[in-house]
Design an enzyme around this catalytic site. Sequence first.
Site, mmCIF file in Angstrom:
data_model
loop_
_atom_site.group_PDB
_atom_site.id
_atom_site.type_symbol
_atom_site.label_atom_id
_atom_site.label_comp_id
_atom_site.label_asym_id
_atom_site.label_seq_id
_atom_site.Cartn_x
_atom_site.Cartn_y
_atom_site.Cartn_z
ATOM 1 N N LYS A 1 67.376 40.600 73.144
ATOM 2 C CA LYS A 1 68.446 41.598 73.144
ATOM 3 C C LYS A 1 68.697 42.058 74.560
ATOM 4 O O LYS A 1 67.802 41.987 75.411
ATOM 5 C CB LYS A 1 68.060 42.812 72.276
ATOM 6 C CG LYS A 1 69.233 43.597 71.755
ATOM 7 C CD LYS A 1 69.883 42.979 70.527
ATOM 8 C CE LYS A 1 71.064 43.775 70.045
ATOM 9 N NZ LYS A 1 71.535 43.354 68.720
HETATM 10 P P1 NAD Z 1 80.964 48.639 67.335
HETATM 11 O O1 NAD Z 1 80.871 49.058 68.747
HETATM 12 O O2 NAD Z 1 82.036 47.694 66.941
HETATM 13 O O3 NAD Z 1 81.074 49.904 66.376
HETATM 14 C C1 NAD Z 1 80.204 50.994 66.420
HETATM 15 C C2 NAD Z 1 80.854 52.105 65.609
HETATM 16 O O4 NAD Z 1 79.916 53.164 65.468
HETATM 17 C C3 NAD Z 1 82.101 52.704 66.274
HETATM 18 O O5 NAD Z 1 83.070 52.966 65.287
HETATM 19 C C4 NAD Z 1 81.592 54.009 66.851
HETATM 20 O O6 NAD Z 1 82.597 55.004 66.940
HETATM 21 C C5 NAD Z 1 80.555 54.388 65.817
HETATM 22 N N1 NAD Z 1 79.541 55.291 66.319
HETATM 23 C C6 NAD Z 1 78.959 55.330 67.541
HETATM 24 N N2 NAD Z 1 78.082 56.347 67.605
HETATM 25 C C7 NAD Z 1 78.122 56.949 66.392
HETATM 26 C C8 NAD Z 1 77.439 58.052 65.828
HETATM 27 N N3 NAD Z 1 76.542 58.719 66.531
HETATM 28 N N4 NAD Z 1 77.719 58.369 64.539
HETATM 29 C C9 NAD Z 1 78.611 57.677 63.823
HETATM 30 N N5 NAD Z 1 79.286 56.619 64.304
HETATM 31 C C10 NAD Z 1 79.037 56.277 65.570
HETATM 32 O O7 NAD Z 1 79.511 48.058 66.978
HETATM 33 P P2 NAD Z 1 79.099 47.060 65.832
HETATM 34 O O8 NAD Z 1 79.015 45.706 66.432
HETATM 35 O O9 NAD Z 1 79.903 47.285 64.608
HETATM 36 O O10 NAD Z 1 77.586 47.514 65.589
HETATM 37 C C11 NAD Z 1 77.260 48.570 64.701
HETATM 38 C C12 NAD Z 1 75.828 48.385 64.224
HETATM 39 O O11 NAD Z 1 75.717 47.110 63.603
HETATM 40 C C13 NAD Z 1 74.769 48.393 65.335
HETATM 41 O O12 NAD Z 1 73.576 48.942 64.837
HETATM 42 C C14 NAD Z 1 74.580 46.929 65.622
HETATM 43 O O13 NAD Z 1 73.333 46.651 66.246
HETATM 44 C C15 NAD Z 1 74.675 46.385 64.217
HETATM 45 N N6 NAD Z 1 74.949 44.962 64.154
HETATM 46 C C16 NAD Z 1 76.112 44.449 64.652
HETATM 47 C C17 NAD Z 1 76.321 43.085 64.581
HETATM 48 C C18 NAD Z 1 77.590 42.449 65.068
HETATM 49 O O14 NAD Z 1 77.747 41.237 64.883
HETATM 50 N N7 NAD Z 1 78.524 43.172 65.655
HETATM 51 C C19 NAD Z 1 75.356 42.244 63.996
HETATM 52 C C20 NAD Z 1 74.205 42.810 63.465
HETATM 53 C C21 NAD Z 1 74.019 44.173 63.546
#
Ligand code: NAD
Length: 418
Positions: free
Chosen positions: A108
């Site tokens: 990561k």
């Molecule tokens: P992203 O940046 O697209 O979205 C994050 C969202 O969370 C945004 O809408 C933001 O406004 C919101 N956010 C940020 N801080 C916040 C808070 N304190 N309370 C509520 N909402 C909040 O990110 P993403 O890629 O969708 O990732 C989100 C989660 O999913 C993370 O934990 C990430 O590690 C996990 N994840 C993502 C992927 C991927 O392929 N994108 C894969 C596996 C896991």
Amino acid sequence: MEIKTVINPFENALKNFDMAADVIHLEDNIRNHIRLPERELTVNFPVRLDNGNVISVTGYRVQHSTARGPGKGGVRFHPDVNIDEVRALAAWMTWKCAVVGIPFGGAKGGVVIDPKKMSMSELERVTRRYTSEIAFMIGPDKDIPAPDVYTNSQTMAWMMDTYSMISGRTVLGVVTGKPISIGGSQGRNEATARGTVFTIEKAAKKLGIKLNGASVVVQGFGNAGSIAARLMFDLGAKIIAVSDSKGGIYYPKGMNPTEVSIHKELTGSVLGFKDSEKISNTEILELPCDILIPAALENVITEDNAGQIHARIIAEAANGPVIPEADAILHDRGVFVIPDILANAGGVTVSYFEWVQDNYSFFWKTMDINKYLKEVMDESFDNVMAITEKHKVNTRIGAYATAVAKVAEAIRLRGVFP
Ligand code: NAD
């Protein structure tokens, strides 16, 4: 004054690992070896802002394990990123890749910036310099980054280009989550959410919950959360609340997530959508609902609020949203948790498909991607449930036990060098 202890996500990852290692009676030498990351890099580098000033930026890349294959894991841009968070996220990638049986280890990256306060050209300079700083450590057969919180396909395009410029040739397979026109895969953008929804379908069937009409709450309306909301809506579920970093909205009649996405695109937040009621990011988790999808950041369900969670299923699109102490409470209360290393593994699974397509320069159709993704998610769900039931543990420890056994087997077979 209340003093809150800071929750260290890496310590939580280790607690879960240790519980799983006990369950499978893992030998000490392997346990001690895989508890800690194989390799960690911290970089500090200058970045010129648009106004000519130069700031100093810190970044990390951690490879937790390469026992089963090259490191794999996203890059997060966030002001609160720190080495322990990156270590935890890297470890979760090791277990996640093992749970779904794809030939990658776990890694990561993180960069300590507030991307919302930077222009596109500043973000491009941060991304390119960070990539050049970690370039010796990454590569299509070494460690393959991908998007995570506040990074996206454009970030990956810059990373791929920078790495390619350094290498003197175009290296599509160095990152995944790229735009389709430069070696990206069909279905990658939706893969995390689609995988989460496949696991929700399996869990709902197991528990006898009908998804048509089921109420759904989503914390974090980004890539994973907004698409999960849309896919659940397409299955007939009622999306009653969603949130982003600015707060949440409650709309008990059920909202159309596509309309919410358009509203967020126009205004920068979900807040203010139609006749919705404002709700905090803490309150949203405690709403009575059938399915709760945490899709923002880690440590949001702790021993303080686990007793107030009224969902029947928690599907962890986010990494690390529930801490180990909360797991025990949720388990006792009969909440069915689909743990992160299973629930959000669809993203890395289609990243693997992207990497295979890049290496072969032969690209697949969306239909095939989604079919293979479903096969992987369904089979992984069944495997995790079988181990969970065999050892009479909660689903998280079942998932960890499944993963740790596979990584341990790889270490045993490879032996000790020299
Ligand atoms: P992203 O940046 O697209 O979205 C994050 C969202 O969370 C945004 O809408 C933001 O406004 C919101 N956010 C940020 N801080 C916040 C808070 N304190 N309370 C509520 N909402 C909040 O990110 P993403 O890629 O969708 O990732 C989100 C989660 O999913 C993370 O934990 C990430 O590690 C996990 N994840 C993502 C992927 C991927 O392929 N994108 C894969 C596996 C896991």
